[in-house]
Motif scaffolding. Structure first.
Motif, PDB file in Angstrom:
ATOM      1  N   ASN A   9       0.901  -1.155   0.153  1.00 39.41           N
ATOM      2  CA  ASN A   9      -0.070  -0.073  -0.093  1.00 39.41           C
ATOM      3  C   ASN A   9       0.898   1.394   0.110  1.00 39.41           C
ATOM      4  O   ASN A   9       1.748   1.293   0.875  1.00 39.41           O
ATOM      5  CB  ASN A   9      -0.726  -0.014   1.200  1.00 39.41           C
ATOM      6  CG  ASN A   9      -1.798   1.115   1.519  1.00 39.41           C
ATOM      7  OD1 ASN A   9      -1.637   2.298   0.729  1.00 39.41           O
ATOM      8  ND2 ASN A   9      -3.084   1.026   2.170  1.00 39.41           N
ATOM      9  N   GLN A  11       0.418   4.600  -0.125  1.00 44.55           N
ATOM     10  CA  GLN A  11      -0.160   5.401   1.198  1.00 44.55           C
ATOM     11  C   GLN A  11       0.628   4.951   2.424  1.00 44.55           C
ATOM     12  O   GLN A  11       0.999   5.768   3.198  1.00 44.55           O
ATOM     13  CB  GLN A  11      -1.669   5.586   1.275  1.00 44.55           C
ATOM     14  CG  GLN A  11      -1.972   6.605   2.259  1.00 44.55           C
ATOM     15  CD  GLN A  11      -1.629   8.002   1.718  1.00 44.55           C
ATOM     16  OE1 GLN A  11      -1.303   8.317   0.492  1.00 44.55           O
ATOM     17  NE2 GLN A  11      -1.389   8.839   2.596  1.00 44.55           N
ATOM     18  N   GLN A  12       0.523   3.662   2.832  1.00 50.06           N
ATOM     19  CA  GLN A  12       1.036   3.301   3.979  1.00 50.06           C
ATOM     20  C   GLN A  12       2.428   3.454   4.108  1.00 50.06           C
ATOM     21  O   GLN A  12       3.139   3.771   5.107  1.00 50.06           O
ATOM     22  CB  GLN A  12       0.568   1.600   4.365  1.00 50.06           C
ATOM     23  CG  GLN A  12       0.910   1.048   5.670  1.00 50.06           C
ATOM     24  CD  GLN A  12       0.641  -0.372   5.950  1.00 50.06           C
ATOM     25  OE1 GLN A  12      -0.082  -0.771   4.992  1.00 50.06           O
ATOM     26  NE2 GLN A  12       0.801  -0.857   6.989  1.00 50.06           N
ATOM     27  N   LEU A  14       4.222   5.489   2.526  1.00 45.08           N
ATOM     28  CA  LEU A  14       4.574   6.800   2.475  1.00 45.08           C
ATOM     29  C   LEU A  14       4.585   7.686   3.861  1.00 45.08           C
ATOM     30  O   LEU A  14       5.194   8.292   4.475  1.00 45.08           O
ATOM     31  CB  LEU A  14       3.812   7.712   1.705  1.00 45.08           C
ATOM     32  CG  LEU A  14       4.246   7.655   0.157  1.00 45.08           C
ATOM     33  CD1 LEU A  14       3.309   8.422  -0.831  1.00 45.08           C
ATOM     34  CD2 LEU A  14       5.703   8.034  -0.014  1.00 45.08           C
ATOM     35  N   GLN A  15       3.483   6.911   4.464  1.00 42.42           N
ATOM     36  CA  GLN A  15       3.193   7.272   5.907  1.00 42.42           C
ATOM     37  C   GLN A  15       4.317   6.839   6.903  1.00 42.42           C
ATOM     38  O   GLN A  15       4.796   7.724   7.926  1.00 42.42           O
ATOM     39  CB  GLN A  15       1.751   6.784   6.614  1.00 42.42           C
ATOM     40  CG  GLN A  15       0.434   7.543   5.887  1.00 42.42           C
ATOM     41  CD  GLN A  15      -0.751   7.113   6.421  1.00 42.42           C
ATOM     42  OE1 GLN A  15      -0.676   5.842   7.047  1.00 42.42           O
ATOM     43  NE2 GLN A  15      -1.894   7.539   6.173  1.00 42.42           N
ATOM     44  N   GLN A  16       4.672   5.731   6.709  1.00 44.98           N
ATOM     45  CA  GLN A  16       5.989   4.956   7.478  1.00 44.98           C
ATOM     46  C   GLN A  16       7.224   6.009   7.341  1.00 44.98           C
ATOM     47  O   GLN A  16       7.866   6.222   8.191  1.00 44.98           O
ATOM     48  CB  GLN A  16       6.288   3.603   7.193  1.00 44.98           C
ATOM     49  CG  GLN A  16       5.114   2.575   7.609  1.00 44.98           C
ATOM     50  CD  GLN A  16       5.302   1.280   7.038  1.00 44.98           C
ATOM     51  OE1 GLN A  16       6.023   0.995   6.145  1.00 44.98           O
ATOM     52  NE2 GLN A  16       4.756   0.153   7.628  1.00 44.98           N
ATOM     53  N   GLN A  18       7.203   8.850   6.290  1.00 50.02           N
ATOM     54  CA  GLN A  18       7.115  10.257   7.154  1.00 50.02           C
ATOM     55  C   GLN A  18       7.410  10.450   8.488  1.00 50.02           C
ATOM     56  O   GLN A  18       7.895  11.007   9.082  1.00 50.02           O
ATOM     57  CB  GLN A  18       5.816  10.734   6.700  1.00 50.02           C
ATOM     58  CG  GLN A  18       5.570  12.183   7.207  1.00 50.02           C
ATOM     59  CD  GLN A  18       4.099  12.680   6.719  1.00 50.02           C
ATOM     60  OE1 GLN A  18       3.147  12.115   6.539  1.00 50.02           O
ATOM     61  NE2 GLN A  18       4.121  14.278   6.785  1.00 50.02           N
ATOM     62  N   LYS A  19       6.831   9.071   9.037  1.00 55.42           N
ATOM     63  CA  LYS A  19       6.969   8.854  10.580  1.00 55.42           C
ATOM     64  C   LYS A  19       8.480   8.780  11.024  1.00 55.42           C
ATOM     65  O   LYS A  19       8.888   9.357  11.894  1.00 55.42           O
ATOM     66  CB  LYS A  19       6.216   7.720  10.903  1.00 55.42           C
ATOM     67  CG  LYS A  19       6.507   7.232  12.492  1.00 55.42           C
ATOM     68  CD  LYS A  19       5.251   6.960  13.388  1.00 55.42           C
ATOM     69  CE  LYS A  19       5.546   6.492  14.781  1.00 55.42           C
ATOM     70  NZ  LYS A  19       6.699   7.099  15.337  1.00 55.42           N
ATOM     71  N   GLN A  21      11.072   9.998   9.273  1.00 62.30           N
ATOM     72  CA  GLN A  21      11.665  11.356   9.064  1.00 62.30           C
ATOM     73  C   GLN A  21      11.265  12.105  10.256  1.00 62.30           C
ATOM     74  O   GLN A  21      12.155  12.729  10.754  1.00 62.30           O
ATOM     75  CB  GLN A  21      11.097  11.756   7.805  1.00 62.30           C
ATOM     76  CG  GLN A  21      11.964  13.139   7.407  1.00 62.30           C
ATOM     77  CD  GLN A  21      11.324  13.635   5.977  1.00 62.30           C
ATOM     78  OE1 GLN A  21      10.143  13.255   5.832  1.00 62.30           O
ATOM     79  NE2 GLN A  21      12.152  14.171   5.272  1.00 62.30           N
ATOM     80  N   GLN A  22      10.244  12.228  10.804  1.00 60.27           N
ATOM     81  CA  GLN A  22       9.825  12.940  12.087  1.00 60.27           C
ATOM     82  C   GLN A  22      10.598  12.171  13.219  1.00 60.27           C
ATOM     83  O   GLN A  22      11.051  13.270  14.009  1.00 60.27           O
ATOM     84  CB  GLN A  22       8.194  12.892  12.095  1.00 60.27           C
ATOM     85  CG  GLN A  22       7.409  13.618  11.128  1.00 60.27           C
ATOM     86  CD  GLN A  22       5.850  13.314  11.375  1.00 60.27           C
ATOM     87  OE1 GLN A  22       5.636  12.318  11.890  1.00 60.27           O
ATOM     88  NE2 GLN A  22       5.132  14.001  10.702  1.00 60.27           N
ATOM     89  N   SER A 107      11.968   0.262   3.744  1.00 59.45           N
ATOM     90  CA  SER A 107      10.589   0.773   3.312  1.00 59.45           C
ATOM     91  C   SER A 107       9.997   0.029   2.247  1.00 59.45           C
ATOM     92  O   SER A 107       8.977  -0.233   1.969  1.00 59.45           O
ATOM     93  CB  SER A 107      10.770   2.162   2.594  1.00 59.45           C
ATOM     94  OG  SER A 107      11.389   2.209   1.544  1.00 59.45           O
TER      95      SER A 107
END
Length: 114
Positions: A9, A11-12, A14-16, A18-19, A21-22, A107
């Motif tokens: 997925n 979107q999933q 990309l969310q991982q 981004q997290k 990276q944060q 990733s």
């Protein structure tokens, strides 16, 4: 890959990413605020750096000051700063190591370095 042979997925993923990276940014901020001390000459010279390696303070005991031998004092200052930077690098490894491993190819997105 997703169990069962399905496509990941996007979107999933990309969310991982981004997290991660944060989390990395938060760890770097924490390092920038964390003081780390190094010393030389049995504590005659003490250097304080941030976990990011920025020199914040330098304390020289008057016993270390000999006007006839400034080279030894310079050596002690260098040794204390190097000791503090080594401690800062160790702290960086502790804080950033697990995050870097997570970014190092976990990733599953081809072509991305994380």
């Amino acid at each position: 890959m997703i169990p069962g042979g399905g496509q990941p997925n996007m979107q999933q993923l990309l969310q991982q990413a981004q997290k991660m990276q944060q989390d990395l940014a938060a760890a770097q901020e924490e390092l920038a605020r964390t003081p780390v001390e190094g010393s030389a000459g049995g504590g005659l010279v003490k250097a304080t750096v941030t976990g990011a390696g920025e020199l914040q303070a330098l304390v020289i005991d008057p016993k270390a000051v000999d006007p006839e031998d400034t080279e030894t004092l310079a050596d002690l200052v260098l040794a204390a700063v190097r000791d503090a930077n080594a401690a800062a690098q160790q702290l960086q490894q502790q804080k950033l190591g697990p995050l870097a491993q997570g970014l190092g190819g976990g990733s599953g997105i081809p072509g991305l370095p994380f």
